[in-house]
Write a protein that holds these residues in place. Structure first.
Motif, PDB file in Angstrom:
ATOM      1  N   ASP A 163       1.303   6.011  -7.269  1.00 59.73           N
ATOM      2  CA  ASP A 163       0.096   6.420  -7.989  1.00 59.73           C
ATOM      3  C   ASP A 163      -0.493   7.744  -7.535  1.00 59.73           C
ATOM      4  OD1 ASP A 163       0.331   4.084  -9.436  1.00 59.73           O
ATOM      5  OD2 ASP A 163      -1.220   3.017  -8.324  1.00 59.73           O
ATOM      6  N   TYR A 164      -0.268   8.124  -6.275  1.00 63.95           N
ATOM      7  CA  TYR A 164      -0.917   9.315  -5.736  1.00 63.95           C
ATOM      8  C   TYR A 164       0.049  10.335  -5.145  1.00 63.95           C
ATOM      9  CZ  TYR A 164      -4.960   6.339  -6.305  1.00 63.95           C
ATOM     10  OH  TYR A 164      -5.922   5.518  -6.841  1.00 63.95           O
ATOM     11  N   GLY A 165       1.347  10.030  -5.162  1.00 62.29           N
ATOM     12  CA  GLY A 165       2.336  10.963  -4.628  1.00 62.29           C
ATOM     13  C   GLY A 165       2.305  11.103  -3.113  1.00 62.29           C
ATOM     14  N   VAL A 166       1.704  10.150  -2.421  1.00 61.06           N
ATOM     15  CA  VAL A 166       1.637  10.197  -0.956  1.00 61.06           C
ATOM     16  C   VAL A 166       2.987   9.741  -0.412  1.00 61.06           C
ATOM     17  CG1 VAL A 166       0.520   9.275   1.110  1.00 61.06           C
ATOM     18  CG2 VAL A 166      -0.837   9.749  -0.942  1.00 61.06           C
ATOM     19  N   GLU A 167       3.699  10.663   0.213  1.00 57.82           N
ATOM     20  CA  GLU A 167       5.038  10.344   0.696  1.00 57.82           C
ATOM     21  C   GLU A 167       5.057   9.833   2.139  1.00 57.82           C
ATOM     22  OE1 GLU A 167       7.758  13.508  -0.039  1.00 57.82           O
ATOM     23  OE2 GLU A 167       6.974  13.857  -2.046  1.00 57.82           O
ATOM     24  N   LEU A 225       0.587   3.923  -2.973  1.00 57.99           N
ATOM     25  CA  LEU A 225       0.169   5.295  -2.678  1.00 57.99           C
ATOM     26  C   LEU A 225       1.233   6.297  -3.104  1.00 57.99           C
ATOM     27  CD1 LEU A 225      -1.532   4.738   0.788  1.00 57.99           C
ATOM     28  CD2 LEU A 225      -2.664   5.436  -1.339  1.00 57.99           C
ATOM     29  N   VAL A 256      -4.870  -1.562  -1.412  1.00 57.63           N
ATOM     30  CA  VAL A 256      -5.236  -0.367  -2.176  1.00 57.63           C
ATOM     31  C   VAL A 256      -5.965  -0.677  -3.477  1.00 57.63           C
ATOM     32  CG1 VAL A 256      -4.308   1.615  -3.440  1.00 57.63           C
ATOM     33  CG2 VAL A 256      -3.516   1.124  -1.137  1.00 57.63           C
ATOM     34  N   ALA A 291      -9.261   1.463  -4.054  1.00 59.91           N
ATOM     35  CA  ALA A 291      -9.063   2.764  -4.702  1.00 59.91           C
ATOM     36  C   ALA A 291     -10.341   3.252  -5.373  1.00 59.91           C
ATOM     37  CB  ALA A 291      -7.919   2.698  -5.709  1.00 59.91           C
ATOM     38  N   ASP A 292     -11.073   2.344  -6.017  1.00 61.22           N
ATOM     39  CA  ASP A 292     -12.331   2.755  -6.653  1.00 61.22           C
ATOM     40  C   ASP A 292     -13.310   3.289  -5.624  1.00 61.22           C
ATOM     41  OD1 ASP A 292     -11.503   2.142  -9.211  1.00 61.22           O
ATOM     42  OD2 ASP A 292     -12.331   0.123  -9.142  1.00 61.22           O
ATOM     43  N   ASN A 328       0.833  -1.209   0.000  1.00 68.01           N
ATOM     44  CA  ASN A 328       0.000   0.000   0.000  1.00 68.01           C
ATOM     45  C   ASN A 328       0.862   1.251   0.000  1.00 68.01           C
ATOM     46  OD1 ASN A 328      -2.424  -1.346  -0.047  1.00 68.01           O
ATOM     47  ND2 ASN A 328      -2.706  -1.305   2.150  1.00 68.01           N
ATOM     48  N   TRP A 367       2.758   8.013   4.942  1.00 69.62           N
ATOM     49  CA  TRP A 367       1.517   7.305   5.208  1.00 69.62           C
ATOM     50  C   TRP A 367       1.811   6.232   6.235  1.00 69.62           C
ATOM     51  CZ3 TRP A 367       0.208   2.105   4.456  1.00 69.62           C
ATOM     52  CH2 TRP A 367      -1.150   1.816   4.566  1.00 69.62           C
ATOM     53  N   HIS A 393     -12.230   6.816  -4.703  1.00 69.90           N
ATOM     54  CA  HIS A 393     -12.563   7.780  -5.749  1.00 69.90           C
ATOM     55  C   HIS A 393     -14.069   8.043  -5.788  1.00 69.90           C
ATOM     56  CE1 HIS A 393      -8.581   8.133  -7.422  1.00 69.90           C
ATOM     57  NE2 HIS A 393      -8.456   6.813  -7.391  1.00 69.90           N
TER      58      HIS A 393
END
Length: 97
Positions: free
Chosen positions: A38-42, A35, A55, A59-60, A31, A44, A63
């Motif tokens: 795909d989402y730039g989450v550094e 993250l 994830v 993820a759906d 995950n 978490w 969203h």
């Protein structure tokens, strides 16, 4: 890191690289990697012992929930998704149709 949890293709039943999804640390590392990629989450993290759903399957739902919140803020409803997995209905507070 995720690399330490990878099961190499030669050792997996599917003959594809994978991870041990029954290992919560491996799922958390996957995950974290998804993250970030795909989402730039550094940064978490979850507390130790907290459930960590994978994830890709969630993820759906995230969203869709974001769409609901956005529409709600703008005064309009969001219709339920048609077809596919309808299990999100109960998870996000919508009654089954």
């Amino acid at each position: 890191p995720l690399a330490s949890h990878v099961i190499h293709a030669s050792q997996s039943k599917s003959k594809q690289p994978t991870i041990n999804f029954s290992d919560p640390i491996a799922v958390k590392e996957l995950n974290t990697a998804l993250l970030a990629a795909d989402y730039g989450v550094e940064h978490w993290d979850l507390p130790e012992g907290a459930l960590c759903p994978p994830v890709p399957g969630r993820a759906d739902y995230i969203h869709y929930l974001a769409d609901i919140l956005s529409d709600s803020a703008n005064g309009g409803p969001t219709p339920l998704p048609s077809g596919g997995d309808q299990s999100a209905q109960g998870q996000i507070g919508n009654p089954p149709t």
